[in-house]
Design a protein around this motif. Structure first.
Motif, PDB file in Angstrom:
ATOM      1  N   LEU A  95       4.475  57.202  29.872  1.00  0.00           N
ATOM      2  CA  LEU A  95       4.177  56.146  30.844  1.00  0.00           C
ATOM      3  C   LEU A  95       3.095  56.596  31.825  1.00  0.00           C
ATOM      4  O   LEU A  95       2.229  55.797  32.223  1.00  0.00           O
ATOM      5  CB  LEU A  95       5.464  55.774  31.591  1.00  0.00           C
ATOM      6  N   LEU A  96       3.120  57.863  32.197  1.00  0.00           N
ATOM      7  CA  LEU A  96       2.127  58.383  33.139  1.00  0.00           C
ATOM      8  C   LEU A  96       0.702  58.296  32.595  1.00  0.00           C
ATOM      9  O   LEU A  96      -0.257  58.192  33.367  1.00  0.00           O
ATOM     10  CB  LEU A  96       2.439  59.838  33.500  1.00  0.00           C
ATOM     11  N   VAL A  97       0.550  58.337  31.280  1.00  0.00           N
ATOM     12  CA  VAL A  97      -0.787  58.244  30.689  1.00  0.00           C
ATOM     13  C   VAL A  97      -1.418  56.898  31.021  1.00  0.00           C
ATOM     14  O   VAL A  97      -2.610  56.812  31.362  1.00  0.00           O
ATOM     15  CB  VAL A  97      -0.711  58.451  29.164  1.00  0.00           C
ATOM     16  N   ARG A  98      -0.622  55.840  30.959  1.00  0.00           N
ATOM     17  CA  ARG A  98      -1.145  54.490  31.202  1.00  0.00           C
ATOM     18  C   ARG A  98      -1.102  54.115  32.691  1.00  0.00           C
ATOM     19  O   ARG A  98      -2.003  53.431  33.196  1.00  0.00           O
ATOM     20  CB  ARG A  98      -0.348  53.469  30.379  1.00  0.00           C
ATOM     21  N   VAL A  99      -0.057  54.541  33.388  1.00  0.00           N
ATOM     22  CA  VAL A  99       0.094  54.207  34.818  1.00  0.00           C
ATOM     23  C   VAL A  99       0.310  55.512  35.594  1.00  0.00           C
ATOM     24  O   VAL A  99       1.432  55.883  35.929  1.00  0.00           O
ATOM     25  CB  VAL A  99       1.244  53.200  35.045  1.00  0.00           C
ATOM     26  N   ARG A 123       1.064  44.703  33.481  1.00  0.00           N
ATOM     27  CA  ARG A 123       2.399  44.099  33.441  1.00  0.00           C
ATOM     28  C   ARG A 123       2.925  44.029  32.018  1.00  0.00           C
ATOM     29  O   ARG A 123       4.074  44.391  31.740  1.00  0.00           O
ATOM     30  CB  ARG A 123       2.373  42.688  34.049  1.00  0.00           C
ATOM     31  N   ASP A 124       2.090  43.572  31.113  1.00  0.00           N
ATOM     32  CA  ASP A 124       2.521  43.394  29.726  1.00  0.00           C
ATOM     33  C   ASP A 124       2.805  44.739  29.062  1.00  0.00           C
ATOM     34  O   ASP A 124       3.815  44.892  28.359  1.00  0.00           O
ATOM     35  CB  ASP A 124       1.464  42.639  28.931  1.00  0.00           C
ATOM     36  N   PHE A 125       1.929  45.714  29.284  1.00  0.00           N
ATOM     37  CA  PHE A 125       2.126  47.024  28.648  1.00  0.00           C
ATOM     38  C   PHE A 125       3.412  47.681  29.127  1.00  0.00           C
ATOM     39  O   PHE A 125       4.229  48.127  28.307  1.00  0.00           O
ATOM     40  CB  PHE A 125       0.946  47.955  28.933  1.00  0.00           C
ATOM     41  N   VAL A 126       3.591  47.779  30.429  1.00  0.00           N
ATOM     42  CA  VAL A 126       4.767  48.486  30.950  1.00  0.00           C
ATOM     43  C   VAL A 126       6.050  47.751  30.587  1.00  0.00           C
ATOM     44  O   VAL A 126       7.056  48.373  30.214  1.00  0.00           O
ATOM     45  CB  VAL A 126       4.668  48.685  32.468  1.00  0.00           C
ATOM     46  N   THR A 127       6.035  46.437  30.687  1.00  0.00           N
ATOM     47  CA  THR A 127       7.232  45.672  30.339  1.00  0.00           C
ATOM     48  C   THR A 127       7.621  45.923  28.886  1.00  0.00           C
ATOM     49  O   THR A 127       8.801  46.173  28.573  1.00  0.00           O
ATOM     50  CB  THR A 127       6.999  44.171  30.588  1.00  0.00           C
ATOM     51  N   ASP A 128       6.656  45.876  27.990  1.00  0.00           N
ATOM     52  CA  ASP A 128       6.925  46.103  26.569  1.00  0.00           C
ATOM     53  C   ASP A 128       7.342  47.551  26.311  1.00  0.00           C
ATOM     54  O   ASP A 128       8.319  47.804  25.587  1.00  0.00           O
ATOM     55  CB  ASP A 128       5.685  45.758  25.749  1.00  0.00           C
ATOM     56  N   GLN A 143      -0.901  57.066  46.489  1.00  0.00           N
ATOM     57  CA  GLN A 143      -1.235  56.697  45.123  1.00  0.00           C
ATOM     58  C   GLN A 143      -2.737  56.828  44.925  1.00  0.00           C
ATOM     59  O   GLN A 143      -3.529  56.316  45.722  1.00  0.00           O
ATOM     60  CB  GLN A 143      -0.801  55.263  44.835  1.00  0.00           C
ATOM     61  N   GLU A 144      -3.127  57.500  43.875  1.00  0.00           N
ATOM     62  CA  GLU A 144      -4.546  57.652  43.577  1.00  0.00           C
ATOM     63  C   GLU A 144      -5.097  56.427  42.869  1.00  0.00           C
ATOM     64  O   GLU A 144      -6.286  56.142  42.917  1.00  0.00           O
ATOM     65  CB  GLU A 144      -4.768  58.906  42.730  1.00  0.00           C
ATOM     66  N   THR A 145      -4.220  55.716  42.191  1.00  0.00           N
ATOM     67  CA  THR A 145      -4.599  54.465  41.548  1.00  0.00           C
ATOM     68  C   THR A 145      -3.561  53.417  41.900  1.00  0.00           C
ATOM     69  O   THR A 145      -2.432  53.744  42.263  1.00  0.00           O
ATOM     70  CB  THR A 145      -4.669  54.623  40.017  1.00  0.00           C
TER      71      THR A 145
END
Length: 271
Positions: A43-47, A202-207, A256-258
């Motif tokens: 998850l950290l890779v994407r967010v 939203r879609d990526f993390v939810t899925d 938060q950096e991003t």
């Protein structure tokens, strides 16, 4: 568990990541397993702000409990979806203000129940019960809630970083309304959840979270969704905000950096 002395409940599949144990991993805890750590790192890779977000969310929980206890005299707390015990838990913060404060933790993860009971067995003003936080009727009918919580007096009901675990069909806003209806005037509802204004995030993390946790997930929402959770309540200043900015103790909190997603919420008061 190499991570602690509490045995693993037999009905737990540690090969399926748990939201509570992933959160524990991000906070630097030891009550997590390889599957939890692997999912957390993916998850950290994407967010990439997720770990800092988790730390700031925990800081928010401490501040809001301390604020409600010291500034509003709240002595009763019901922590929905409490997760695994860590440092400065709700009862520790509340009881540092008044040792007579009473706290009920609620979680549907059997590991949370096992660890919670081991830690709280010598504190008769605190209890942990295994229940689905959506089961308002069952929670308020539970013997431990009846033992510790006086519903004729104000209560703080906490829904901190858990609303994203509730799917839309279970109506998270109605969950807050049902809980508020059980509480005395002068009570507080504390709500925050993961939000993003970016549809792809939203879609990526939810899925990703639904697949990783065996569908123990709702969805990442938008800020306007969180506003609906506190409709009909007086929202305390500074309103609904990114939680690290809610009455911060200092400017030294991790940043938060991003901002691909944030933890967003606040506190509502029932009159």
């Amino acid at each position: 568990m190499s991570n602690g002395d509490t045995s693993i409940p037999k009905n737990i599949d540690v090969h399926v990541p748990s939201v509570a144990r992933m959160y524990d991993y991000y906070l630097g805890g030891k009550d997590n397993y390889p599957a939890d750590r692997e999912a957390s790192e993916q998850l950290l890779v994407r967010v990439p702000s997720t770990k800092v977000l988790a730390v700031n969310n925990r800081r928010f929980l401490r501040r809001v409990v301390r604020h409600l206890a010291s500034e509003y005299g709240i002595r009763q707390f019901i922590d929905h979806g409490s997760g695994l015990p860590t440092q400065d838990n709700v009862h520790q913060v509340a009881q540092s203000v008044d040792p007579e404060s009473r706290v009920v933790y609620i979680d549907n993860d059997p590991i949370v129940l096992a660890h919670g009971k081991a830690i709280l067995e010598e504190n008769d003003r605190t209890s942990v019960i295994q229940a689905d936080m959506r089961d308002t009727e069952g929670i308020f009918g539970h013997p431990e809630v009846n033992r510790l919580i006086d519903l004729d007096e104000p209560v703080a009901a906490l829904f901190v970083s858990v609303m994203h675990c509730i799917p839309d069909e279970d109506d998270p806003a109605d969950l807050v309304r049902r809980t508020a209806a059980r509480l005395a005037p002068g009570s507080f509802l504390v709500v925050c959840q993961l939000v993003s204004e970016d549809a792809a995030t939203r879609d990526f993390v939810t899925d990703f979270m639904a697949k990783s946790t065996g569908n123990q997930w709702g969805r990442v929402r938008q800020q306007h969704d969180v506003h609906s959770f506190l409709e009909g309540l007086e929202v305390l200043e500074p309103g609904l905000v990114e939680v690290s900015t809610w009455l911060p103790d200092s400017d030294l909190a991790p940043k938060q950096e991003t901002e691909e997603w944030i933890e967003y919420g606040g506190v509502g008061r029932k009159w």
